[in-house]
Design a protein around this motif. Structure first.
Motif, PDB file in Angstrom:
ATOM      1  N   ALA A   1      -4.155  -5.804 -16.852  1.00  0.00           N
ATOM      2  CA  ALA A   1      -4.744  -5.605 -15.342  1.00  0.00           C
ATOM      3  C   ALA A   1      -4.850  -6.863 -14.824  1.00  0.00           C
ATOM      4  CB  ALA A   1      -5.913  -4.713 -15.262  1.00  0.00           C
ATOM      5  N   LEU A   2      -5.629  -7.859 -15.749  1.00  0.00           N
ATOM      6  CA  LEU A   2      -5.916  -9.186 -15.287  1.00  0.00           C
ATOM      7  C   LEU A   2      -4.448  -9.969 -15.131  1.00  0.00           C
ATOM      8  CD1 LEU A   2      -8.722 -11.505 -16.531  1.00  0.00           C
ATOM      9  CD2 LEU A   2      -6.545 -12.374 -16.292  1.00  0.00           C
ATOM     10  N   ILE A   3      -3.601  -9.893 -16.004  1.00  0.00           N
ATOM     11  CA  ILE A   3      -2.301 -10.528 -15.695  1.00  0.00           C
ATOM     12  C   ILE A   3      -1.501 -10.274 -14.621  1.00  0.00           C
ATOM     13  CG2 ILE A   3      -0.196 -10.947 -16.828  1.00  0.00           C
ATOM     14  CD1 ILE A   3      -1.438 -10.672 -19.423  1.00  0.00           C
TER      15      ILE A   3
ATOM     16  N   ASP B   1       4.760 -15.414 -16.743  1.00  0.00           N
ATOM     17  CA  ASP B   1       4.298 -16.395 -17.492  1.00  0.00           C
ATOM     18  C   ASP B   1       3.635 -15.768 -18.865  1.00  0.00           C
ATOM     19  OD1 ASP B   1       5.587 -18.421 -16.149  1.00  0.00           O
ATOM     20  OD2 ASP B   1       3.516 -19.217 -15.437  1.00  0.00           O
ATOM     21  N   TYR B   2       3.272 -14.497 -18.885  1.00  0.00           N
ATOM     22  CA  TYR B   2       2.318 -14.245 -19.954  1.00  0.00           C
ATOM     23  C   TYR B   2       2.895 -12.810 -20.650  1.00  0.00           C
ATOM     24  CZ  TYR B   2      -0.273 -17.596 -17.217  1.00  0.00           C
ATOM     25  OH  TYR B   2      -0.602 -18.602 -16.567  1.00  0.00           O
ATOM     26  N   ASP B   3       4.209 -12.675 -20.757  1.00  0.00           N
ATOM     27  CA  ASP B   3       4.673 -11.598 -21.452  1.00  0.00           C
ATOM     28  C   ASP B   3       4.103 -10.385 -21.192  1.00  0.00           C
ATOM     29  OD1 ASP B   3       6.357 -13.282 -22.534  1.00  0.00           O
ATOM     30  OD2 ASP B   3       6.018 -13.383 -24.634  1.00  0.00           O
TER      31      ASP B   3
ATOM     32  N   TRP C   1      -2.566 -18.141 -23.758  1.00  0.00           N
ATOM     33  CA  TRP C   1      -1.897 -19.007 -22.856  1.00  0.00           C
ATOM     34  C   TRP C   1      -2.492 -19.017 -21.454  1.00  0.00           C
ATOM     35  CZ3 TRP C   1       3.422 -15.698 -23.826  1.00  0.00           C
ATOM     36  CH2 TRP C   1       4.072 -16.417 -24.937  1.00  0.00           C
ATOM     37  N   LEU C   2      -3.304 -17.759 -21.093  1.00  0.00           N
ATOM     38  CA  LEU C   2      -4.179 -17.950 -19.907  1.00  0.00           C
ATOM     39  C   LEU C   2      -5.402 -18.978 -19.985  1.00  0.00           C
ATOM     40  CD1 LEU C   2      -4.457 -13.917 -19.078  1.00  0.00           C
ATOM     41  CD2 LEU C   2      -3.451 -15.715 -17.821  1.00  0.00           C
ATOM     42  N   VAL C   3      -5.930 -18.863 -21.140  1.00  0.00           N
ATOM     43  CA  VAL C   3      -6.942 -19.863 -21.460  1.00  0.00           C
ATOM     44  C   VAL C   3      -6.373 -21.331 -21.192  1.00  0.00           C
ATOM     45  CG1 VAL C   3      -8.432 -20.965 -22.968  1.00  0.00           C
ATOM     46  CG2 VAL C   3      -8.486 -18.314 -23.124  1.00  0.00           C
ATOM     47  N   GLU C   4      -5.485 -21.319 -21.712  1.00  0.00           N
ATOM     48  CA  GLU C   4      -4.638 -23.010 -21.449  1.00  0.00           C
ATOM     49  C   GLU C   4      -4.464 -23.220 -20.211  1.00  0.00           C
ATOM     50  OE1 GLU C   4      -1.152 -22.941 -23.978  1.00  0.00           O
ATOM     51  OE2 GLU C   4      -2.349 -22.687 -26.052  1.00  0.00           O
TER      52      GLU C   4
ATOM     53  N   ASP D   1       8.316 -23.760 -10.217  1.00  0.00           N
ATOM     54  CA  ASP D   1       9.557 -22.861 -10.189  1.00  0.00           C
ATOM     55  C   ASP D   1      10.160 -22.866 -11.676  1.00  0.00           C
ATOM     56  OD1 ASP D   1       9.550 -22.603  -7.401  1.00  0.00           O
ATOM     57  OD2 ASP D   1      10.414 -24.531  -7.095  1.00  0.00           O
ATOM     58  N   LYS D   2       9.651 -23.682 -12.622  1.00  0.00           N
ATOM     59  CA  LYS D   2      10.174 -23.319 -13.888  1.00  0.00           C
ATOM     60  C   LYS D   2       9.529 -22.591 -14.975  1.00  0.00           C
ATOM     61  CE  LYS D   2      11.717 -28.067 -13.381  1.00  0.00           C
ATOM     62  NZ  LYS D   2      11.633 -29.632 -13.874  1.00  0.00           N
ATOM     63  N   PRO D   3       9.724 -22.114 -16.132  1.00  0.00           N
ATOM     64  CA  PRO D   3       9.019 -21.318 -16.904  1.00  0.00           C
ATOM     65  C   PRO D   3       8.051 -22.151 -17.355  1.00  0.00           C
ATOM     66  CG  PRO D   3      11.335 -20.862 -17.435  1.00  0.00           C
ATOM     67  CD  PRO D   3      11.379 -22.161 -16.267  1.00  0.00           C
ATOM     68  N   ARG D   4       6.987 -21.171 -17.685  1.00  0.00           N
ATOM     69  CA  ARG D   4       5.753 -22.203 -18.565  1.00  0.00           C
ATOM     70  C   ARG D   4       6.288 -22.745 -19.580  1.00  0.00           C
ATOM     71  NH1 ARG D   4       1.998 -21.104 -22.264  1.00  0.00           N
ATOM     72  NH2 ARG D   4       0.064 -21.700 -21.806  1.00  0.00           N
TER      73      ARG D   4
END
Length: 480
Positions: free
Chosen positions: A104-106, A118-120, A146-149, A455-458
Protein backbone atom coordinates in the motif's frame (compact mmCIF):
# COMPACT_ATOMS: atom_id res chain seq x y z
CA UNK A 1 16.92 44.93 8.05
CA UNK A 2 17.98 41.94 10.06
CA UNK A 3 15.08 40.00 11.58
CA UNK A 4 16.13 38.61 14.99
CA UNK A 5 13.61 36.52 16.88
CA UNK A 6 12.83 37.84 20.35
CA UNK A 7 13.53 34.51 22.00
CA UNK A 8 17.24 34.78 21.26
CA UNK A 9 19.29 36.34 24.03
CA UNK A 10 20.78 39.62 22.94
CA UNK A 11 18.19 40.21 20.26
CA UNK A 12 18.00 43.93 20.93
CA UNK A 13 21.77 44.09 21.19
CA UNK A 14 22.19 42.56 17.76
CA UNK A 15 19.57 44.92 16.36
CA UNK A 16 21.61 47.82 17.68
CA UNK A 17 24.68 46.18 16.24
CA UNK A 18 23.23 46.32 12.73
CA UNK A 19 23.23 50.08 12.75
CA UNK A 20 26.85 50.09 13.85
CA UNK A 21 27.68 47.55 11.15
CA UNK A 22 26.13 49.73 8.46
CA UNK A 23 28.15 52.70 9.61
CA UNK A 24 31.32 50.65 9.79
CA UNK A 25 30.84 49.17 6.33
CA UNK A 26 30.12 52.51 4.66
CA UNK A 27 32.47 54.68 6.70
CA UNK A 28 35.85 56.10 5.73
CA UNK A 29 38.89 53.85 5.95
CA UNK A 30 40.98 54.13 9.07
CA UNK A 31 44.75 53.84 9.10
CA UNK A 32 45.86 50.27 8.45
CA UNK A 33 47.79 48.79 11.37
CA UNK A 34 48.30 45.23 12.45
CA UNK A 35 47.27 43.76 15.79
CA UNK A 36 50.33 43.04 17.93
CA UNK A 37 50.50 39.70 19.67
CA UNK A 38 47.44 37.95 18.33
CA UNK A 39 45.68 36.96 21.57
CA UNK A 40 43.58 39.54 23.36
CA UNK A 41 43.17 38.92 27.07
CA UNK A 42 39.54 38.77 28.09
CA UNK A 43 38.28 39.23 24.53
CA UNK A 44 37.66 37.09 21.48
CA UNK A 45 40.32 34.73 20.20
CA UNK A 46 42.11 36.42 17.30
CA UNK A 47 45.20 35.92 15.17
CA UNK A 48 47.33 38.60 13.45
CA UNK A 49 47.20 39.25 9.73
CA UNK A 50 49.98 38.16 7.42
CA UNK A 51 51.44 41.50 6.30
CA UNK A 52 53.63 39.79 3.72
CA UNK A 53 53.43 36.40 2.07
CA UNK A 54 56.49 35.13 3.97
CA UNK A 55 55.95 32.11 6.25
CA UNK A 56 54.43 32.94 9.63
CA UNK A 57 56.68 32.64 12.70
CA UNK A 58 56.24 29.77 15.11
CA UNK A 59 53.26 30.36 17.41
CA UNK A 60 53.94 31.70 20.89
CA UNK A 61 53.03 29.51 23.87
CA UNK A 62 49.27 29.26 24.33
CA UNK A 63 47.86 30.90 27.46
CA UNK A 64 46.08 28.61 29.88
CA UNK A 65 42.94 30.69 30.21
CA UNK A 66 39.54 29.03 30.56
CA UNK A 67 38.38 30.70 27.32
CA UNK A 68 41.28 29.27 25.39
CA UNK A 69 40.77 25.81 26.88
CA UNK A 70 37.10 25.88 25.89
CA UNK A 71 37.89 27.05 22.35
CA UNK A 72 40.74 24.59 21.84
CA UNK A 73 40.07 21.53 24.02
CA UNK A 74 42.92 19.11 24.47
CA UNK A 75 42.86 16.00 22.31
CA UNK A 76 44.67 12.71 22.65
CA UNK A 77 47.20 11.57 20.11
CA UNK A 78 45.20 8.39 19.50
CA UNK A 79 41.49 9.10 19.95
CA UNK A 80 39.33 6.22 21.05
CA UNK A 81 36.92 5.18 18.29
CA UNK A 82 33.85 3.31 19.48
CA UNK A 83 32.79 0.66 16.98
CA UNK A 84 29.18 0.72 15.84
CA UNK A 85 27.10 -2.41 16.43
CA UNK A 86 26.70 -4.66 13.41
CA UNK A 87 23.95 -3.66 11.02
CA UNK A 88 20.80 -5.78 11.11
CA UNK A 89 20.46 -8.20 8.16
CA UNK A 90 19.09 -6.85 4.88
CA UNK A 91 16.64 -9.74 4.53
CA UNK A 92 14.25 -10.36 7.42
CA UNK A 93 11.00 -12.22 8.02
CA UNK A 94 7.75 -10.52 6.99
CA UNK A 95 4.17 -11.33 7.91
CA UNK A 96 1.54 -11.08 5.20
CA UNK A 97 -0.03 -8.12 7.02
CA UNK A 98 3.27 -6.24 7.08
CA UNK A 99 3.87 -6.96 3.40
CA UNK A 100 0.40 -5.62 2.58
CA UNK A 101 1.31 -2.41 4.41
CA UNK A 102 4.45 -2.18 2.27
CA UNK A 103 2.48 -2.73 -0.95
CA UNK A 104 0.00 0.00 0.00
CA UNK A 105 2.85 2.37 0.76
CA UNK A 106 4.47 1.68 -2.62
CA UNK A 107 1.16 2.32 -4.37
CA UNK A 108 1.05 5.79 -2.80
CA UNK A 109 4.77 6.62 -2.97
CA UNK A 110 4.06 9.10 -5.76
CA UNK A 111 3.12 11.55 -3.00
CA UNK A 112 6.83 11.61 -2.06
CA UNK A 113 7.85 12.29 -5.64
CA UNK A 114 8.91 8.71 -6.32
CA UNK A 115 7.56 6.19 -8.85
CA UNK A 116 5.76 2.97 -7.75
CA UNK A 117 7.18 1.18 -10.82
CA UNK A 118 10.66 1.30 -9.25
CA UNK A 119 9.86 -1.11 -6.42
CA UNK A 120 8.73 -4.41 -8.04
CA UNK A 121 5.14 -4.08 -6.85
CA UNK A 122 3.64 -6.80 -9.12
CA UNK A 123 6.11 -9.42 -7.87
CA UNK A 124 5.47 -8.37 -4.28
CA UNK A 125 1.71 -8.73 -4.71
CA UNK A 126 2.15 -12.21 -6.16
CA UNK A 127 4.26 -13.25 -3.20
CA UNK A 128 1.71 -11.81 -0.76
CA UNK A 129 -1.04 -13.85 -2.40
CA UNK A 130 1.00 -17.03 -1.87
CA UNK A 131 1.33 -16.44 1.86
CA UNK A 132 4.41 -16.48 4.15
CA UNK A 133 7.54 -17.77 2.41
CA UNK A 134 11.24 -17.16 1.88
CA UNK A 135 10.30 -15.53 -1.43
CA UNK A 136 8.05 -13.04 0.35
CA UNK A 137 10.82 -12.24 2.81
CA UNK A 138 13.27 -11.68 -0.04
CA UNK A 139 10.97 -9.54 -2.20
CA UNK A 140 9.54 -7.45 0.63
CA UNK A 141 12.98 -6.81 2.14
CA UNK A 142 14.36 -5.88 -1.28
CA UNK A 143 11.56 -3.41 -2.08
CA UNK A 144 11.84 -1.92 1.40
CA UNK A 145 15.61 -1.49 0.99
CA UNK A 146 15.15 0.33 -2.32
CA UNK A 147 12.65 2.67 -0.68
CA UNK A 148 15.09 3.37 2.15
CA UNK A 149 17.85 4.19 -0.33
CA UNK A 150 15.70 6.58 -2.36
CA UNK A 151 14.02 8.30 0.59
CA UNK A 152 17.28 8.61 2.53
CA UNK A 153 19.85 9.29 -0.18
CA UNK A 154 17.81 10.49 -3.16
CA UNK A 155 16.86 8.64 -6.32
CA UNK A 156 19.12 10.68 -8.61
CA UNK A 157 22.38 8.86 -9.44
CA UNK A 158 25.64 10.66 -8.72
CA UNK A 159 26.52 11.16 -12.38
CA UNK A 160 23.40 13.34 -12.79
CA UNK A 161 24.34 15.61 -9.87
CA UNK A 162 26.57 18.18 -11.53
CA UNK A 163 29.25 19.73 -9.28
CA UNK A 164 27.79 17.99 -6.25
CA UNK A 165 30.45 17.57 -3.54
CA UNK A 166 28.33 16.88 -0.46
CA UNK A 167 28.92 13.77 1.64
CA UNK A 168 25.51 12.81 3.08
CA UNK A 169 25.83 11.35 6.62
CA UNK A 170 22.39 9.73 6.55
CA UNK A 171 23.60 6.46 5.05
CA UNK A 172 25.55 5.78 8.26
CA UNK A 173 22.95 7.26 10.61
CA UNK A 174 20.00 5.33 9.18
CA UNK A 175 21.40 2.01 8.01
CA UNK A 176 19.06 0.03 5.80
CA UNK A 177 19.03 -3.15 7.87
CA UNK A 178 18.42 -1.21 11.08
CA UNK A 179 15.52 0.73 9.57
CA UNK A 180 14.04 -2.57 8.35
CA UNK A 181 14.38 -4.15 11.80
CA UNK A 182 12.70 -1.15 13.42
CA UNK A 183 9.83 -1.24 10.93
CA UNK A 184 9.14 -4.95 11.44
CA UNK A 185 9.49 -4.77 15.20
CA UNK A 186 7.15 -1.78 15.54
CA UNK A 187 4.75 -3.05 12.92
CA UNK A 188 4.20 0.36 11.27
CA UNK A 189 6.03 0.22 7.96
CA UNK A 190 4.98 3.69 6.79
CA UNK A 191 6.00 5.38 10.04
CA UNK A 192 9.49 3.84 9.92
CA UNK A 193 10.07 5.12 6.39
CA UNK A 194 8.57 8.55 7.14
CA UNK A 195 11.41 9.10 9.64
CA UNK A 196 13.79 9.32 6.66
CA UNK A 197 12.12 12.40 5.15
CA UNK A 198 14.05 15.70 5.26
CA UNK A 199 13.09 17.86 8.23
CA UNK A 200 13.43 21.18 6.39
CA UNK A 201 10.04 22.89 5.95
CA UNK A 202 10.62 23.30 2.22
CA UNK A 203 10.39 19.56 1.64
CA UNK A 204 6.87 19.56 3.11
CA UNK A 205 5.95 22.60 1.02
CA UNK A 206 7.16 20.95 -2.18
CA UNK A 207 5.19 17.83 -1.29
CA UNK A 208 2.06 19.93 -0.85
CA UNK A 209 2.76 21.68 -4.16
CA UNK A 210 3.07 18.30 -5.87
CA UNK A 211 -0.29 17.20 -4.44
CA UNK A 212 -1.92 20.41 -5.70
CA UNK A 213 -0.48 20.13 -9.23
CA UNK A 214 -2.70 18.20 -11.69
CA UNK A 215 -1.30 15.25 -13.60
CA UNK A 216 -1.85 17.18 -16.82
CA UNK A 217 0.96 19.57 -15.83
CA UNK A 218 3.68 16.97 -16.23
CA UNK A 219 6.55 19.44 -16.60
CA UNK A 220 5.79 21.19 -13.31
CA UNK A 221 5.32 17.91 -11.48
CA UNK A 222 8.67 16.67 -12.72
CA UNK A 223 10.39 19.88 -11.61
CA UNK A 224 8.84 19.57 -8.15
CA UNK A 225 9.98 15.94 -7.91
CA UNK A 226 13.52 16.89 -8.91
CA UNK A 227 13.74 19.53 -6.22
CA UNK A 228 12.21 17.24 -3.58
CA UNK A 229 14.99 14.80 -4.44
CA UNK A 230 17.62 17.52 -3.99
CA UNK A 231 16.58 17.83 -0.36
CA UNK A 232 17.27 14.10 0.06
CA UNK A 233 20.81 14.60 -1.22
CA UNK A 234 21.50 16.68 1.87
CA UNK A 235 21.56 15.52 5.48
CA UNK A 236 18.04 14.80 6.71
CA UNK A 237 18.57 17.28 9.57
CA UNK A 238 20.66 20.34 8.67
CA UNK A 239 21.38 21.17 12.30
CA UNK A 240 20.20 23.67 14.89
CA UNK A 241 21.91 26.66 13.26
CA UNK A 242 23.27 27.04 9.76
CA UNK A 243 23.82 29.21 6.73
CA UNK A 244 22.10 28.10 3.54
CA UNK A 245 22.38 29.79 0.17
CA UNK A 246 20.34 28.87 -2.89
CA UNK A 247 22.54 29.73 -5.85
CA UNK A 248 19.78 30.31 -8.49
CA UNK A 249 17.89 32.56 -6.07
CA UNK A 250 20.97 34.70 -5.26
CA UNK A 251 20.02 34.66 -1.58
CA UNK A 252 21.66 33.57 1.67
CA UNK A 253 19.73 32.74 4.84
CA UNK A 254 21.03 32.69 8.41
CA UNK A 255 18.84 30.07 10.06
CA UNK A 256 18.27 28.85 13.61
CA UNK A 257 16.01 25.85 14.27
CA UNK A 258 14.76 26.08 10.67
CA UNK A 259 13.60 29.66 11.28
CA UNK A 260 15.07 32.38 9.08
CA UNK A 261 16.82 35.00 11.22
CA UNK A 262 18.08 37.17 8.38
CA UNK A 263 18.52 37.09 4.60
CA UNK A 264 21.23 38.54 2.36
CA UNK A 265 21.51 38.96 -1.38
CA UNK A 266 24.44 37.13 -2.91
CA UNK A 267 26.69 37.24 -5.94
CA UNK A 268 27.65 33.76 -7.14
CA UNK A 269 29.90 32.26 -9.81
CA UNK A 270 29.48 32.95 -13.49
CA UNK A 271 28.09 30.04 -15.55
CA UNK A 272 30.83 27.82 -16.93
CA UNK A 273 34.26 27.16 -15.44
CA UNK A 274 33.70 29.32 -12.37
CA UNK A 275 30.17 28.17 -11.46
CA UNK A 276 29.70 27.89 -7.69
CA UNK A 277 29.72 24.20 -6.67
CA UNK A 278 27.32 22.61 -4.18
CA UNK A 279 28.91 22.08 -0.78
CA UNK A 280 28.16 21.26 2.84
CA UNK A 281 30.97 22.68 4.96
CA UNK A 282 31.59 24.26 8.36
CA UNK A 283 32.27 27.91 9.19
CA UNK A 284 34.89 27.83 11.93
CA UNK A 285 35.61 31.52 12.31
CA UNK A 286 35.06 35.05 11.08
CA UNK A 287 37.86 37.15 9.62
CA UNK A 288 37.30 40.88 9.96
CA UNK A 289 39.31 43.14 7.64
CA UNK A 290 40.92 40.25 5.74
CA UNK A 291 43.98 40.18 3.53
CA UNK A 292 43.80 38.86 -0.04
CA UNK A 293 46.53 36.77 -1.60
CA UNK A 294 46.31 37.72 -5.27
CA UNK A 295 46.10 34.76 -7.71
CA UNK A 296 49.08 34.20 -9.97
CA UNK A 297 46.74 34.66 -12.93
CA UNK A 298 46.79 38.34 -11.98
CA UNK A 299 50.24 38.63 -10.38
CA UNK A 300 52.05 37.12 -13.35
CA UNK A 301 49.46 36.90 -16.10
CA UNK A 302 48.41 40.55 -15.86
CA UNK A 303 51.70 42.02 -14.67
CA UNK A 304 50.53 43.10 -11.21
CA UNK A 305 53.61 41.68 -9.51
CA UNK A 306 56.02 43.68 -11.63
CA UNK A 307 53.97 46.83 -11.12
CA UNK A 308 53.85 46.40 -7.33
CA UNK A 309 57.63 45.93 -7.09
CA UNK A 310 58.39 48.62 -9.65
CA UNK A 311 56.08 51.32 -8.22
CA UNK A 312 56.12 51.19 -4.38
CA UNK A 313 54.06 54.39 -4.03
CA UNK A 314 51.24 53.04 -6.18
CA UNK A 315 51.41 49.68 -4.40
CA UNK A 316 51.20 51.35 -0.99
CA UNK A 317 48.22 53.47 -2.06
CA UNK A 318 46.36 50.33 -3.18
CA UNK A 319 47.32 48.24 -0.16
CA UNK A 320 49.59 45.77 -1.98
CA UNK A 321 52.68 44.16 -0.46
CA UNK A 322 54.84 42.18 -2.83
CA UNK A 323 57.86 39.91 -2.39
CA UNK A 324 60.11 38.07 -4.82
CA UNK A 325 61.30 34.61 -3.77
CA UNK A 326 64.72 33.13 -4.51
CA UNK A 327 63.35 31.42 -7.62
CA UNK A 328 62.01 34.72 -8.95
CA UNK A 329 58.33 34.11 -8.21
CA UNK A 330 56.46 37.22 -7.09
CA UNK A 331 53.76 36.95 -4.44
CA UNK A 332 51.36 39.81 -3.74
CA UNK A 333 49.09 40.23 -0.72
CA UNK A 334 46.53 43.02 -0.54
CA UNK A 335 46.31 44.40 2.99
CA UNK A 336 43.05 45.09 4.90
CA UNK A 337 40.96 48.07 3.94
CA UNK A 338 37.73 49.12 2.24
CA UNK A 339 39.32 48.62 -1.17
CA UNK A 340 40.41 45.06 -0.41
CA UNK A 341 38.96 42.64 -2.94
CA UNK A 342 37.46 40.53 -0.14
CA UNK A 343 35.88 43.61 1.37
CA UNK A 344 35.68 43.92 5.15
CA UNK A 345 35.08 40.28 6.10
CA UNK A 346 35.27 36.66 5.05
CA UNK A 347 34.02 33.50 6.74
CA UNK A 348 36.61 30.84 7.48
CA UNK A 349 35.21 27.74 5.78
CA UNK A 350 38.03 25.31 5.04
CA UNK A 351 37.37 23.16 1.98
CA UNK A 352 39.42 21.74 -0.84
CA UNK A 353 37.57 23.81 -3.45
CA UNK A 354 38.63 27.16 -1.89
CA UNK A 355 35.03 28.41 -1.84
CA UNK A 356 33.86 30.70 0.96
CA UNK A 357 31.56 33.63 1.80
CA UNK A 358 32.97 37.16 1.79
CA UNK A 359 32.29 40.86 1.37
CA UNK A 360 33.08 42.90 -1.75
CA UNK A 361 33.97 46.52 -2.44
CA UNK A 362 31.70 46.37 -5.52
CA UNK A 363 28.47 46.52 -3.52
CA UNK A 364 26.57 48.23 -6.32
CA UNK A 365 26.31 44.81 -8.01
CA UNK A 366 23.80 43.63 -5.40
CA UNK A 367 21.24 45.88 -7.10
CA UNK A 368 21.36 43.67 -10.22
CA UNK A 369 18.60 41.11 -10.67
CA UNK A 370 21.00 38.61 -12.27
CA UNK A 371 23.99 38.14 -9.97
CA UNK A 372 25.95 35.18 -11.34
CA UNK A 373 29.00 37.39 -11.71
CA UNK A 374 31.81 36.08 -9.50
CA UNK A 375 34.58 33.56 -9.99
CA UNK A 376 33.03 30.95 -7.69
CA UNK A 377 32.99 32.30 -4.15
CA UNK A 378 29.79 33.68 -2.66
CA UNK A 379 29.81 37.43 -2.02
CA UNK A 380 27.26 38.59 0.53
CA UNK A 381 25.27 41.77 0.96
CA UNK A 382 25.59 43.57 4.35
CA UNK A 383 28.59 41.41 5.04
CA UNK A 384 29.67 43.08 8.28
CA UNK A 385 26.20 42.58 9.70
CA UNK A 386 26.45 38.88 8.86
CA UNK A 387 29.97 38.62 10.28
CA UNK A 388 29.10 40.28 13.58
CA UNK A 389 25.86 38.34 13.97
CA UNK A 390 27.70 35.05 13.47
CA UNK A 391 30.52 36.06 15.83
CA UNK A 392 27.97 36.90 18.54
CA UNK A 393 25.63 33.91 18.10
CA UNK A 394 28.67 31.64 17.71
CA UNK A 395 29.98 33.05 21.00
CA UNK A 396 33.27 34.09 19.47
CA UNK A 397 32.77 37.69 20.61
CA UNK A 398 30.39 39.88 22.53
CA UNK A 399 28.44 42.63 20.78
CA UNK A 400 30.85 45.31 21.98
CA UNK A 401 33.88 43.25 20.95
CA UNK A 402 32.44 42.58 17.49
CA UNK A 403 31.73 46.27 16.94
CA UNK A 404 35.21 47.28 18.14
CA UNK A 405 36.93 44.70 15.94
CA UNK A 406 34.98 45.67 12.84
CA UNK A 407 35.72 49.36 13.41
CA UNK A 408 39.42 48.76 14.05
CA UNK A 409 40.12 48.05 10.37
CA UNK A 410 42.77 45.60 11.60
CA UNK A 411 42.99 42.01 10.44
CA UNK A 412 41.26 39.98 13.16
CA UNK A 413 40.27 36.31 13.06
CA UNK A 414 37.58 35.40 15.58
CA UNK A 415 37.27 31.70 16.37
CA UNK A 416 33.68 30.53 16.81
CA UNK A 417 33.02 28.56 19.98
CA UNK A 418 30.14 26.88 18.17
CA UNK A 419 30.93 26.34 14.46
CA UNK A 420 28.15 26.90 11.93
CA UNK A 421 27.13 24.45 9.25
CA UNK A 422 27.05 26.07 5.82
CA UNK A 423 25.20 24.72 2.78
CA UNK A 424 25.61 25.91 -0.79
CA UNK A 425 22.60 24.46 -2.59
CA UNK A 426 20.94 24.57 -5.99
CA UNK A 427 17.12 24.57 -5.99
CA UNK A 428 15.15 25.76 -9.00
CA UNK A 429 11.87 25.49 -7.10
CA UNK A 430 11.75 26.50 -3.45
CA UNK A 431 10.27 28.95 -0.98
CA UNK A 432 11.56 32.46 -1.66
CA UNK A 433 12.59 34.89 1.07
CA UNK A 434 8.96 36.02 1.36
CA UNK A 435 7.82 32.48 2.08
CA UNK A 436 6.13 31.98 -1.30
CA UNK A 437 6.78 28.96 -3.49
CA UNK A 438 8.73 30.16 -6.53
CA UNK A 439 10.76 28.91 -9.47
CA UNK A 440 14.23 30.23 -10.25
CA UNK A 441 16.21 30.35 -13.47
CA UNK A 442 18.42 27.31 -13.97
CA UNK A 443 21.51 29.49 -14.36
CA UNK A 444 23.97 26.57 -14.63
CA UNK A 445 21.78 24.11 -16.55
CA UNK A 446 21.86 21.58 -13.72
CA UNK A 447 18.18 20.61 -14.00
CA UNK A 448 18.45 18.70 -17.27
CA UNK A 449 20.35 15.60 -16.04
CA UNK A 450 18.20 15.35 -12.90
CA UNK A 451 14.96 15.59 -14.88
CA UNK A 452 16.25 13.07 -17.40
CA UNK A 453 17.04 10.59 -14.63
CA UNK A 454 13.38 10.63 -13.55
CA UNK A 455 12.40 9.24 -16.96
CA UNK A 456 14.84 6.34 -16.70
CA UNK A 457 14.55 3.14 -14.66
CA UNK A 458 15.86 3.40 -11.13
CA UNK A 459 19.61 2.77 -10.97
CA UNK A 460 20.34 -0.16 -8.68
CA UNK A 461 23.61 -0.67 -6.80
CA UNK A 462 24.53 2.94 -7.47
CA UNK A 463 27.41 4.73 -5.81
CA UNK A 464 26.78 6.87 -2.76
CA UNK A 465 30.06 8.76 -3.18
CA UNK A 466 30.11 12.21 -4.80
CA UNK A 467 32.65 12.90 -7.51
CA UNK A 468 36.26 12.96 -6.35
CA UNK A 469 36.98 15.82 -8.73
CA UNK A 470 38.33 18.92 -7.02
CA UNK A 471 37.45 22.30 -8.50
CA UNK A 472 39.74 24.98 -7.12
CA UNK A 473 38.57 28.37 -8.29
CA UNK A 474 40.99 31.28 -8.13
CA UNK A 475 38.55 34.01 -7.23
CA UNK A 476 39.79 36.79 -9.49
CA UNK A 477 37.84 39.57 -7.82
CA UNK A 478 39.09 42.75 -9.35
CA UNK A 479 37.10 42.73 -12.59
CA UNK A 480 33.63 42.81 -10.99
Amino acid sequence: MIRLLGKFAGGSAVAALVATAALAQDGDAAKQTMIPGGQQTGGPLVVPAPTTPTPAPAPSPKPSSDAFTQAFPATTAQPVVQALPAEAPLVQAWTVAQARQLAALIEGIGAEGLDPKDYDLPALRTAIASGPSDELNQLASQSFAWLVEDLRDGRTPMDARQQWFVVDPDRDLYRTGDVLAEALKGGDIAAALAKLNPTHPDYVRLKAELAATPASNAAKRKLIRANMDRWRWLARDLGSQYLITNVPEFQLRLTVRNKIISTYRTIVGKPGRTATPQLAETVEGVVFNPTWTVPQSIVKGEGLGARVLGNPGWARANGYVGTRSANGMITVVQQPGPGNSLGLMKLEMPNEHAIFFHDTPSRHLFANDFRALSHGCVRTERALELAMTMAILGKGATKDEAVAISNSRKYTKVKLEKPWAAYITYFTMASDINGEMATFKDVYGRDAPVLASLDKPRVRNRSDKPTSEVIVIEDDLKDT
